[in-house]
Design a protein around this motif. Structure first.
Motif, PDB file in Angstrom:
ATOM      1  N   ARG A 342       0.844  -1.193   0.000  1.00 31.60           N
ATOM      2  CA  ARG A 342       0.000   0.000   0.000  1.00 31.60           C
ATOM      3  C   ARG A 342       0.879   1.242   0.000  1.00 31.60           C
ATOM      4  NH1 ARG A 342      -5.093  -0.628   0.648  1.00 31.60           N
ATOM      5  NH2 ARG A 342      -5.390   1.548   1.169  1.00 31.60           N
ATOM      6  N   ASN A 343       0.558   2.181  -0.844  1.00 31.30           N
ATOM      7  CA  ASN A 343       1.063   3.542  -0.727  1.00 31.30           C
ATOM      8  C   ASN A 343      -0.113   4.484  -0.976  1.00 31.30           C
ATOM      9  OD1 ASN A 343       0.706   3.452  -3.515  1.00 31.30           O
ATOM     10  ND2 ASN A 343       2.897   3.460  -3.996  1.00 31.30           N
ATOM     11  N   ASP A 344       0.139   5.786  -0.966  1.00 32.46           N
ATOM     12  CA  ASP A 344      -0.974   6.719  -1.125  1.00 32.46           C
ATOM     13  C   ASP A 344      -1.591   6.658  -2.523  1.00 32.46           C
ATOM     14  OD1 ASP A 344      -0.939   7.631   1.468  1.00 32.46           O
ATOM     15  OD2 ASP A 344       0.327   9.368   1.053  1.00 32.46           O
ATOM     16  N   ALA A 345      -0.785   6.309  -3.536  1.00 34.71           N
ATOM     17  CA  ALA A 345      -1.343   6.159  -4.890  1.00 34.71           C
ATOM     18  C   ALA A 345      -2.385   5.044  -4.913  1.00 34.71           C
ATOM     19  CB  ALA A 345      -0.227   5.876  -5.896  1.00 34.71           C
ATOM     20  N   ARG A 346      -2.095   3.949  -4.215  1.00 34.08           N
ATOM     21  CA  ARG A 346      -3.056   2.839  -4.132  1.00 34.08           C
ATOM     22  C   ARG A 346      -4.346   3.298  -3.444  1.00 34.08           C
ATOM     23  NH1 ARG A 346      -2.480  -2.764  -3.988  1.00 34.08           N
ATOM     24  NH2 ARG A 346      -0.972  -2.327  -5.626  1.00 34.08           N
ATOM     25  N   TRP A 347      -4.207   4.063  -2.360  1.00 30.19           N
ATOM     26  CA  TRP A 347      -5.383   4.557  -1.633  1.00 30.19           C
ATOM     27  C   TRP A 347      -6.242   5.432  -2.547  1.00 30.19           C
ATOM     28  CZ3 TRP A 347      -7.605   9.203  -0.302  1.00 30.19           C
ATOM     29  CH2 TRP A 347      -8.574   9.177   0.710  1.00 30.19           C
ATOM     30  N   LEU A 348      -5.610   6.341  -3.291  1.00 23.87           N
ATOM     31  CA  LEU A 348      -6.366   7.232  -4.181  1.00 23.87           C
ATOM     32  C   LEU A 348      -7.105   6.436  -5.258  1.00 23.87           C
ATOM     33  CD1 LEU A 348      -3.651   9.993  -4.492  1.00 23.87           C
ATOM     34  CD2 LEU A 348      -5.928  10.333  -3.517  1.00 23.87           C
ATOM     35  N   ARG A 349      -6.439   5.426  -5.817  1.00 28.81           N
ATOM     36  CA  ARG A 349      -7.100   4.614  -6.851  1.00 28.81           C
ATOM     37  C   ARG A 349      -8.258   3.804  -6.264  1.00 28.81           C
ATOM     38  NH1 ARG A 349      -1.628   3.824  -9.524  1.00 28.81           N
ATOM     39  NH2 ARG A 349      -1.864   4.861 -11.552  1.00 28.81           N
ATOM     40  N   GLU A 350      -8.072   3.296  -5.069  1.00 28.92           N
ATOM     41  CA  GLU A 350      -9.158   2.530  -4.443  1.00 28.92           C
ATOM     42  C   GLU A 350     -10.374   3.415  -4.180  1.00 28.92           C
ATOM     43  OE1 GLU A 350      -7.374   0.790  -1.016  1.00 28.92           O
ATOM     44  OE2 GLU A 350      -6.511  -0.900  -2.124  1.00 28.92           O
ATOM     45  N   ARG A 351     -10.109   4.640  -3.713  1.00 25.04           N
ATOM     46  CA  ARG A 351     -11.225   5.566  -3.460  1.00 25.04           C
ATOM     47  C   ARG A 351     -11.951   5.906  -4.763  1.00 25.04           C
ATOM     48  NH1 ARG A 351      -9.746   3.991   0.286  1.00 25.04           N
ATOM     49  NH2 ARG A 351     -11.647   2.811  -0.094  1.00 25.04           N
ATOM     50  N   GLN A 352     -11.179   6.151  -5.819  1.00 19.30           N
ATOM     51  CA  GLN A 352     -11.804   6.458  -7.098  1.00 19.30           C
ATOM     52  C   GLN A 352     -12.565   5.255  -7.647  1.00 19.30           C
ATOM     53  OE1 GLN A 352     -12.713   8.851  -8.692  1.00 19.30           O
ATOM     54  NE2 GLN A 352     -12.762   8.470 -10.897  1.00 19.30           N
TER      55      GLN A 352
END
Length: 374
Positions: A342-352
């Motif tokens: 997990r990194n923040d890019a993964r979090w942003l994609r999951e939210r989108q």
């Protein structure tokens, strides 16, 4: 302009800068409120500093010189809390992340400051496209030669810094397929990339003199290298991090830098060589494109291995230094996220993926920056 002497600083001291997004709370696009935020923040007694950045929808916070990552986190938290309170008065929000997911560069305004106007005249539309957001970490060095050798040792770990901080998968409404698209904008500038291979201050001064004689360079500020020496502070400055979504992650990244620098200075695990840079751009691209899923090419052996595995190995090497520095909590946070992929890019994609609306993703990211649970 003559290169100033390398200043005095406490070895392994830290300074952290964060470039942050200002967004409205209607559609969560960028909002040109930097001047208003600076006015409100100036009325508060805070550590560090708060300054404008290239365009008027950006603001930069900086810590004082810190001796530990505990102090870094404390100061960033104070600055964050003040920013959030001031933003609430203006009915805007403050957000981390390396890019704003859907802003249009042509709508940006250059902040009214002589250096920014000069850069805008020189670089044209690139200046507005430089509405990107990074974290810079300064680490103190005992002398100039140690600074340069440490700089080139740390260059092997640039892919680590990129993948661990990556938070810019979206540009102008599109998923770029990169974890860190921000650095593609930095690479457009002519004096970006790697520092010249100089291991002594005399050699670096000779390079600097040649560059200033060409008229291309007037000061160290003209170099946009991934890592650069900062002689006025007695530090080296690492510039490849995307701004994380939380101050806790920003402090954890500083803990990683401090522990890694301690290992490089104390253990001298290898002597850097110019040939290290044969795979530098490839490794850098892999980390930008694939984040923790990247392939890492060891510059010494040519071995190809998963970047996350190289990060784990490195964390094992530097663990004793992290303990001695009190940096263990930061490394533990990063190690957990490496293990969980997990990194923040993964979090942003999951939210989108869940919301299908980038404005809602930014609203939730603003909540994370405030300290609300993810």
């Amino acid at each position: 302009m003559k290169l100033e002497p390398f200043g005095n600083s406490a070895a392994l001291s830290l300074g952290v800068e964060l470039e942050l997004q200002l967004v409205n709370t209607h559609d969560y696009d960028l909002a040109p409120y930097a001047q208003d935020m600076l006015r409100l923040m100036a009325a508060r007694k805070l550590p560090g500093s708060v300054v404008p950045e290239m365009t008027s929808s950006m603001i930069e916070i900086s810590t004082d010189v810190c001796t530990s990552t505990t102090q870094v986190l404390d100061e960033l938290t104070q600055l964050r809390d003040a920013l959030v309170a001031c933003a609430d008065k203006l009915n805007i929000a403050v957000v981390g992340g390396g890019t704003h997911p859907f802003q249009q560069w042509h709508e940006r305004r250059i902040y009214d400051k002589p250096r920014f106007r000069e850069l805008s005249e020189l670089y044209g539309y690139l200046s507005k496209q430089f509405t990107i957001f990074g974290q810079h970490v300064h680490v103190g060095c005992p002398d100039a030669n140690t600074a340069l050798v440490t700089l080139h040792r740390l260059s092997r770990y640039i892919p680590h810094f990129i993948a661990l901080s990556a938070s810019s998968p979206y540009v102008q409404g599109q998923d770029t397929a990169f974890d860190s698209a921000r650095l593609n904008s930095v690479f457009a500038f002519p004096l970006s990339g790697r520092a010249p291979f100089a291991l002594t201050w005399d050699a670096f001064e000779a390079y600097y003199d040649k560059m200033t004689r060409t008229g291309v360079v007037k000061s160290m500020k003209d170099f946009y290298w991934d890592i650069r020496p900062k002689p006025e502070y007695g530090t080296i400055e690492i510039r490849v991090f995307d701004t994380p979504l939380t101050v806790e992650r920003a402090a954890a990244l500083a803990a990683y830098v401090q522990s890694l620098a301690a290992w490089c200075m104390a253990d001298e695990p290898f002597m850097p060589a110019d040939d290290d840079y044969l795979v530098y751009t490839y490794n850098r691209f892999q980390a930008c494109r694939f984040g923790l899923d990247a392939v890492y090419v060891d510059p010494a052996t040519g071995e190809h291995l998963p970047l996350r595995e190289h990060i784990r190995q490195t964390m094992d090497h530097i663990a004793p230094h992290a303990r001695g520095l009190g940096a263990e909590p930061g490394l533990a946070l990063l190690r957990t996220e490496v293990e969980q992929d997990r990194n923040d890019a993964r979090w942003l994609r999951e939210r989108q993926g869940e919301e299908r609306l980038l404005a809602e993703v930014i609203r939730q990211a603003a909540g994370r920056f405030r300290g609300q649970p993810a």
